[in-house]
Enzyme design. Sequence first.
Site, mmCIF file in Angstrom:
data_model
loop_
_atom_site.group_PDB
_atom_site.id
_atom_site.type_symbol
_atom_site.label_atom_id
_atom_site.label_comp_id
_atom_site.label_asym_id
_atom_site.label_seq_id
_atom_site.Cartn_x
_atom_site.Cartn_y
_atom_site.Cartn_z
ATOM 1 N N ARG A 1 0.850 -1.186 0.000
ATOM 2 C CA ARG A 1 0.000 0.000 0.000
ATOM 3 C C ARG A 1 0.894 1.247 0.000
ATOM 4 N NH1 ARG A 1 -3.706 2.740 4.750
ATOM 5 N NH2 ARG A 1 -4.773 4.215 3.351
ATOM 6 N N HIS A 2 0.396 2.319 -0.603
ATOM 7 C CA HIS A 2 1.127 3.587 -0.589
ATOM 8 C C HIS A 2 1.388 4.057 0.846
ATOM 9 C CE1 HIS A 2 -2.499 5.703 0.679
ATOM 10 N NE2 HIS A 2 -3.159 5.038 -0.248
ATOM 11 N N GLY A 3 2.301 4.992 0.996
ATOM 12 C CA GLY A 3 2.642 5.513 2.316
ATOM 13 C C GLY A 3 1.679 6.590 2.792
#
Length: 506
Positions: free
Chosen positions: A98-100
Amino acid sequence: MEPDTGPCCASPSGTGLLRAATGSRAAPGGLSASLPGHRLLRAAVLLLLTRLCCSGSVPDIAVHFGTKTRYEDVVRPGLNLSSAAAGCSPVHLTAVIRHGTRFPTVKNIRRIERLSRLVQSQAPRGHGAPSWLREIQEQWQQWYTEDMDGRLVEKGRADLRNLAMRLFSSFPGLLSEAGLRGGGITVKTSSKHRCVSSAEAFQEGLHQVWDRARESQTETGTKVGPETTGTQTVGSEQDPEYVHEVDDSLMRSFERCRGYVEGVETNATATEEVDRFKHGPELRQVRARVSERLRLEPDFLPPDLVEAAFFICSYELAIKSLYSPWCRLFTKEDAKVLEYKGDLKQYWKRAHGHSINGLSSCPLFHHIFRTLDKAGRPRRATDAPPEPASVLIGHAETLLPLISLLGLYKDKSPPTAANYQSQRDRVFRSSHIVPYAANLLFVLYDCPRGPRLRLLANESPVRFPGMSHDLPLYRDVRATYRHLLDGCDFYKECEGRPSRAPNTEL
């Protein structure tokens, strides 16, 4: 006891600090460079000042922020992930990430703006108010702007850089510089800006650890020089090149799944448990308590603005490392109730609640297993080595359907609006499953009896359903998912039932 935040933390948007600190130099990289210049400089300087003055204090509700939870608050990374049975060596890594950490989306920024105006105009002021409420009314300013809309922040880049470094420390042979530059390591991402930026940050982390290794070799007198891979030169004098492929068919396949879009995403009855809980006794009590603490009439504070205050607490902690005064509105029990509302939404809209949720990730499932099949195929000495790593950057909405399809984190009974108390010890808890930078790692090993597969969720071993240990034979894993490997046809599942209600068999 309330921690003493001091004058610096008291005014995260204070103009006095800004005037004292703003100069002509370029702004730090804490915010997206696409924001207008003056706002970028102002917000970045304030973010830096806040971090310097306000870090180090974490509210006890930080582990209950659902998909807005910081990775480090619920995960204890640093294990040696590569340890395996004797005689086994890792040959491939697929990482679904998942993106940060990101800014709020426009929807939540507008909620925050509404809440800020309400508290400023309707909440009584006076010396009898607690210090944190006076801080909200007199010093806190709404600094989120709509052009931030879900973009990655510098903390989010750090999330991915650090993850890349930790993975390299466990699998240096799979995440080598030659592998990335030579095309053996593939990076695919969602088209969303926060995911593309996360893909770049992950590669930044790899480049940083490679550079440190070269510096260490230089200091110890080890011969260092460029290595060649085919016709491409790999050397320390080259500027880093970040390579990725945008592939929404894998990372956002749910958007293309008609059965999911019509059956769940735009179907109010599919998430009716969320609406029931929203108007149920637990949330009514939270709303009444929060209204009382803000000195507002309960009718003035709708449920979505209670949630907005909770989100401010989570955003200020994740983005600024700040113990926001908004956090003082919520007890631990309040936070658990709001977390449960979020879990209901994720469960019924993205995960086990409806079978089409998981089936919408069939393209990603098949992509992962095709990649593993190729890496585990028997090879002759003259054959080319397998692809060492595949990095796939997406969203919580990418990970949750895949987790559902794999049968992970499934409780014996589903969460509903009526069983909050009995679900207190549930395994489906989005705060722990999909915080910022959440990851699902598939590590294939070459072992004496054949390939074995290890699954890790957020860098911790997780067993495949029906498996008795953490490193099963790959053929046994394939046998477990044979029904999906032979089926899970995206077109059939997504287009073959366009007008049917969602399948609620659990």
